[in-house]
Scaffold this motif. Structure first.
Motif, PDB file in Angstrom:
ATOM      1  N   VAL A 247       0.724  -1.199   0.222  1.00 43.31           N
ATOM      2  CA  VAL A 247      -0.016   0.102   0.117  1.00 43.31           C
ATOM      3  C   VAL A 247       1.134   1.150   0.041  1.00 43.31           C
ATOM      4  CG1 VAL A 247      -1.802   1.161   1.373  1.00 43.31           C
ATOM      5  CG2 VAL A 247      -1.912  -1.076   1.078  1.00 43.31           C
ATOM      6  N   ASP A 248       1.993   1.244   0.630  1.00 44.51           N
ATOM      7  CA  ASP A 248       2.853   2.481   0.768  1.00 44.51           C
ATOM      8  C   ASP A 248       3.306   2.729  -0.708  1.00 44.51           C
ATOM      9  OD1 ASP A 248       2.682   2.795   3.429  1.00 44.51           O
ATOM     10  OD2 ASP A 248       4.362   1.528   3.986  1.00 44.51           O
ATOM     11  N   LYS A 249       3.818   1.572  -1.282  1.00 41.71           N
ATOM     12  CA  LYS A 249       4.313   1.775  -2.734  1.00 41.71           C
ATOM     13  C   LYS A 249       3.188   2.086  -3.747  1.00 41.71           C
ATOM     14  CE  LYS A 249       8.336   0.308  -1.359  1.00 41.71           C
ATOM     15  NZ  LYS A 249       9.370   1.365  -1.082  1.00 41.71           N
ATOM     16  N   GLY A 250       1.851   2.285  -3.302  1.00 37.22           N
ATOM     17  CA  GLY A 250       0.735   2.628  -4.191  1.00 37.22           C
ATOM     18  C   GLY A 250      -0.175   1.400  -4.717  1.00 37.22           C
ATOM     19  N   PHE A 251      -0.193   0.187  -4.013  1.00 36.06           N
ATOM     20  CA  PHE A 251      -1.158  -0.609  -4.426  1.00 36.06           C
ATOM     21  C   PHE A 251      -2.604  -0.339  -3.691  1.00 36.06           C
ATOM     22  CE2 PHE A 251      -3.266  -4.970  -3.941  1.00 36.06           C
ATOM     23  CZ  PHE A 251      -2.887  -5.460  -5.219  1.00 36.06           C
TER      24      PHE A 251
END
Length: 282
Positions: A247-251
């Motif tokens: 999620v941090d990476k954009g998922f």
């Protein structure tokens, strides 16, 4: 678990002496970047109308104006009926608009004019794959490889077609060959990991997802799929860390997280609820 990633070939600009310095990005289903653009060359004393229209087509492609690109390449074809690259590039524009049959017809013509250019078979294979004609796609990627045995992208895309056809073993072999040719491209590791993951070879899939991240630390789907495998293995603290990283990476596929069977064990943990709280913040 997230799906495999696709590769697209770039437009070509081989045949004219008047070429703009343009960088063109083509993508397929989840495409990786492949760049085309010949360097600037001296203009001839007399202007070539076909070259001007070809360069206009390249420009319109670079701005995403595909109807205008089609019109420009059509002008080239009227002026130079045997210009294979114009057919190839018009086919690429047709594909961007979803006109796969028109793209295939143009690539048939390009191949008839120049049957030794591997990119034409590659791009026709991609058009076939996009319309679900996987047998024809595999045949074209195989032809690409016969003409250019070091084309890692062709092995990758044939692997995708094999995977979608239910031939996991052949898909894995093709992704492995792509990695041997280009060991620094993250999608090849990722795609092999997805195949291994789907057939239950979880430890091998773990290694490939980690190699994906080694090549590209921002590769969010790899973090997500690592979370899935660690959840299956009931290593829930590690699974939670990878899910948070994803999620941090954009998922942001939160609905998938809520329904993915691979995350069943993790959904019982407090950390999963904490991740899901971020749903409205993305």
């Amino acid at each position: 678990m997230n799906a495999i990633k696709d590769i697209m070939k770039s437009l070509t600009a081989k045949s004219f002496s008047v070429i703009l310095t343009i960088f063109i990005l083509l993508t397929a289903t989840c495409l990786s970047p492949v760049i085309a653009g010949a360097g600037p060359k001296d203009a001839p004393e007399e202007t070539d109308p076909a070259a001007e229209w070809f360069n206009k087509g390249l420009y319109f492609d670079s701005t995403g104006d595909y109807p205008a690109a089609i019109e420009a390449y059509s002008k080239v074809i009227i002026l130079t009926p045997e210009h294979a690259d114009a057919y190839n590039n018009r086919a690429a524009a047709y594909r961007k608009l979803g006109f796969h049959d028109k793209a295939i017809a143009d690539l048939n013509r390009a191949i008839l004019i120049n049957p030794d250019d591997p990119d034409y078979y590659f791009n026709r294979g991609a058009a076939y794959k996009e319309k679900g004609a996987l047998t024809e796609a595999i045949d074209d990627y195989t032809k690409t490889i016969s003409l250019n045995p070091e084309d890692a992208d062709a092995y990758n895309n044939r692997g995708i077609a094999y995977a979608r056809s239910g031939h996991a073993g052949k898909a894995e072999a093709d992704f492995t060959k792509a990695i041997l040719i280009d060991p620094h491209f993250p999608d090849f590791y990722y795609n092999r990991a997805v195949v291994l993951h789907s057939k239950g070879a979880l430890d091998a899939a773990l290694e490939d997802y980690k190699l994906t991240i080694k090549q590209d630390p921002e590769y969010a789907p790899a973090y997500y799929n690592l979370a899935c495998i660690y959840s299956i293995k009931k290593e829930l603290k590690t699974a939670c860390e990878y899910l948070q990283n994803a999620v941090d990476k954009g998922f942001t596929a939160f609905e998938q997280m809520e329904n993915d069977n691979d995350l069943e064990n993790l959904r019982k943990e407090k950390c999963f609820a904490s991740v899901m709280e971020r749903k409205g913040k993305k």
